[in-house]
Design an enzyme around this catalytic site. Structure first.
Site, PDB file in Angstrom:
ATOM      1  N   TYR A 144      12.715  -7.785 -10.106  1.00  0.00           N
ATOM      2  CA  TYR A 144      11.312  -7.721  -9.664  1.00  0.00           C
ATOM      3  C   TYR A 144      10.374  -7.804 -10.883  1.00  0.00           C
ATOM      4  CZ  TYR A 144       7.161  -4.837  -8.331  1.00  0.00           C
ATOM      5  OH  TYR A 144       5.901  -4.327  -8.154  1.00  0.00           O
ATOM      6  N   ASP A 229      16.578   1.834  -6.948  1.00  0.00           N
ATOM      7  CA  ASP A 229      15.306   1.616  -6.271  1.00  0.00           C
ATOM      8  C   ASP A 229      15.643   1.088  -4.871  1.00  0.00           C
ATOM      9  OD1 ASP A 229      12.980   0.504  -5.212  1.00  0.00           O
ATOM     10  OD2 ASP A 229      12.196  -0.121  -7.155  1.00  0.00           O
ATOM     11  N   ILE A 231      13.651   0.805  -2.217  1.00  0.00           N
ATOM     12  CA  ILE A 231      12.393   0.570  -1.499  1.00  0.00           C
ATOM     13  C   ILE A 231      12.579  -0.365  -0.299  1.00  0.00           C
ATOM     14  CG2 ILE A 231      11.696  -1.301  -3.069  1.00  0.00           C
ATOM     15  CD1 ILE A 231       8.814  -0.419  -2.787  1.00  0.00           C
ATOM     16  N   LYS A 271       7.263  -1.113   1.903  1.00  0.00           N
ATOM     17  CA  LYS A 271       7.976  -2.258   2.498  1.00  0.00           C
ATOM     18  C   LYS A 271       8.487  -1.934   3.898  1.00  0.00           C
ATOM     19  CE  LYS A 271       7.444  -3.881  -1.614  1.00  0.00           C
ATOM     20  NZ  LYS A 271       6.463  -4.913  -1.962  1.00  0.00           N
TER      21      LYS A 271
HETATM   22  C1  LIG Z   1      11.821  -3.388  -6.208  1.00  0.00           C
HETATM   23  C2  LIG Z   1      10.420  -2.879  -6.123  1.00  0.00           C
HETATM   24  N1  LIG Z   1      10.126  -1.668  -6.634  1.00  0.00           N
HETATM   25  C3  LIG Z   1       8.875  -1.194  -6.598  1.00  0.00           C
HETATM   26  C4  LIG Z   1       7.841  -1.899  -6.034  1.00  0.00           C
HETATM   27  C5  LIG Z   1       6.453  -1.299  -6.004  1.00  0.00           C
HETATM   28  O1  LIG Z   1       6.178  -0.788  -4.743  1.00  0.00           O
HETATM   29  P1  LIG Z   1       4.944   0.172  -4.380  1.00  0.00           P
HETATM   30  O2  LIG Z   1       3.976  -0.670  -3.619  1.00  0.00           O
HETATM   31  O3  LIG Z   1       5.501   1.250  -3.513  1.00  0.00           O
HETATM   32  O4  LIG Z   1       4.387   0.687  -5.634  1.00  0.00           O
HETATM   33  C6  LIG Z   1       8.098  -3.155  -5.478  1.00  0.00           C
HETATM   34  C7  LIG Z   1       7.019  -3.933  -4.882  1.00  0.00           C
HETATM   35  O5  LIG Z   1       7.099  -5.107  -4.629  1.00  0.00           O
HETATM   36  C8  LIG Z   1       9.417  -3.655  -5.521  1.00  0.00           C
HETATM   37  O6  LIG Z   1       9.730  -4.841  -5.009  1.00  0.00           O
END
Ligand SMILES: Cc1ncc(COP(=O)(O)O)c(C=O)c1O
Length: 468
Positions: A144, A229, A231, A271
């Site tokens: 990312y 991570d 998310i 997400k």
């Molecule tokens: C792998 C990953 N980590 C963290 C984030 C950041 O997310 P947040 O909007 O919760 O700060 C993203 C956002 O695209 C992501 O893809």
């Protein structure tokens, strides 16, 4: 010099094509009515597919968003709340939602949860707590693009890539892990840990049990940390199922061991619930010292009390949460299939994937040469001429030119259909130019360019006609 070194140093990564693509989109955003020839945003991993479910819940539960409890106003209570430990009801609801997403195979203790303003803040806070400036974390590539900003910029920590390639579907291997570790040592960087995204952004795949076991063995052998991570955990829409690192640790009897304390999860509702604007993230750590330090640091990025209040009501409605998870996955699966099929018809393959809000698309055959310059050349054509903002693999530190991340959940079905049509016309123009070249045995590279220009001209001509 007005700015501090930290504020002006370029490890923020803002110049990456990932962010430049967003800027180009902002200048000329597609709108079905107002700007039908504008750029379609396919570089933003947003989930807009299930807003109606959240909106229906809000309509049925008006108190939650109206600062009310049992019909009575709690406006003053919420306005004054500023405890950096967070609302207990919200932390309970969050850990239960996290368990629900993992099929209740693992449970989470709310005392080990630290609330942060999104996963962005969670990742930075963890890195800040675990590493000194000049120390390193190993990250599998492609990764990312925001990590250059989140992990490095303010902490002074370095990222060393674990190089994954298409030869095995970009899977993490033991030699790749070891190579990254050795590379860090050669650069005199002390390795403090590995950070993975599971499911992966940008690959859209969940890590296999084999990869997770490999990671556990690796951090065990090296005595380092693992940040997972997760998310995108709620976006895993197809088999194999998402497996959390916590489940692997429990299955392998690592609970309450020293290694147990070195594994940390990052989560967010950006997400899975599609709420990046609400800025709700979390760190989950088994190490109480990390939890205590991160809680102190969370003062810099708290989640507002009315947001906590609203979401604690929503997520603790277990029936709603369960049906949301199931329906959201079903919608993501359909959308993903639509993009994959559309690209397939155009002769563009994707990495086989089962999660996320994007596909990892293989356009290597469209490059004029196997270089990152050629990737940028193709990317610019796709942004400016085809009118799609997608993210080039180089912005994700992919080691092979020609891969692109294409998002599918931040637009309507009609817009996705149009994006596929635009790409199809583009690819057809290239292949018909190649055919003509072959027939006339005129293999000069410039003819490909000429035909491309013709295609672009034709497209803008059509657009002008449509405008009339
Ligand atoms: C792998 C990953 N980590 C963290 C984030 C950041 O997310 P947040 O909007 O919760 O700060 C993203 C956002 O695209 C992501 O893809």
């Amino acid at each position: 010099m007005t700015l501090s070194k930290k504020a002006s140093c370029n490890s923020h990564g803002q110049d990456s094509s990932y962010f430049l693509g967003w800027q180009e989109y902002e200048k000329n955003p597609y709108d079905e009515v107002r700007n039908p020839n504008g750029i379609i945003q396919m570089g933003l991993a947003e989930n807009q597919l299930s807003f109606d479910l959240l909106e229906s819940w809000l309509a049925e539960n008006p108190d939650a968003a109206a600062f009310k409890r049992n019909g009575e106003s709690i406006f003053r209570e919420l306005a004054l709340f500023q405890d950096y430990h967070g609302l207990p009801a919200f932390k309970n609801a969050m850990v239960q939602f996290m368990a629900q997403i993992r099929g209740n195979k693992v449970s989470f203790d709310p005392n080990n949860l630290v609330l942060t303003a999104g996963a962005t803040s969670a990742n930075e806070t963890l890195i800040f707590c675990l590493a000194e400036p000049g120390e390193a974390f190993l990250l599998p590539t492609p990764y990312y693009p925001g990590f250059d900003r989140d992990l490095k910029w303010r902490t002074g920590v370095e990222i060393v890539p674990i190089q994954c390639t298409s030869s095995n579907g970009f899977r993490i291997t033991a030699p790749a892990l070891e190579e990254a570790y050795q590379l860090a040592q050669k650069r005199n960087l002390k390795v403090k840990g590995v950070l993975v995204t599971n499911p992966s952004n940008p690959l859209g795949i969940t890590l296999t049990r084999q990869e997770l076991n490999l990671l556990v063995n690796f951090i065990d052998a090296k005595g380092i940390h693992l940040i997972s991570d997760e998310i995108y955990s709620g976006t895993a829409f197809d088999s194999p199922n998402f497996v959390s690192i916590m489940e692997v640790l429990v299955n392998r009897n690592y609970v309450n061991t020293e290694l147990w304390n070195r594994v940390h999860i990052v989560y967010s509702l950006s997400k899975d619930l599609g709420l990046p604007g609400f800025r709700v993230g979390a760190i989950y750590s088994n190490d109480h010292m990390v939890v205590a330090a991160a809680t102190k640091m969370s003062s810099f990025g708290l989640v507002s009390s009315q947001t906590q209040y609203l979401l604690s009501a929503m997520l603790s409605d277990k029936k709603f949460a369960e049906s949301y998870i199931v329906e959201n996955r079903r919608r993501l699966k359909n959308r993903h299939a639509m993009l994959v099929r559309g690209l397939q018809r155009t002769g563009i393959p994707c990495l086989e994937s089962n999660a996320g809000l994007f596909c990892w698309v293989d356009m290597r055959h469209l490059l004029s040469s196997k270089t990152f310059e050629a990737e940028m050349e193709l990317w610019k054509k796709i942004v400016y001429e085809v009118g799609l903002n997608i993210s080039p693999g180089s912005s994700c530190h992919c080691v092979e030119p020609g891969w692109f991340r294409v998002c599918f959940a931040n637009m309507s079905e009609d817009t996705l259909d149009l994006a596929i049509q635009r790409l199809t016309s583009f690819v057809n123009a290239i292949s018909s130019s190649e055919n003509k070249n072959r027939i006339s045995q005129n293999s000069s590279k410039s003819s490909r360019r000429k035909l491309l220009t013709k295609w672009v001209f034709r497209l803008s001509f059509q657009d002008r006609d449509r405008e009339r």
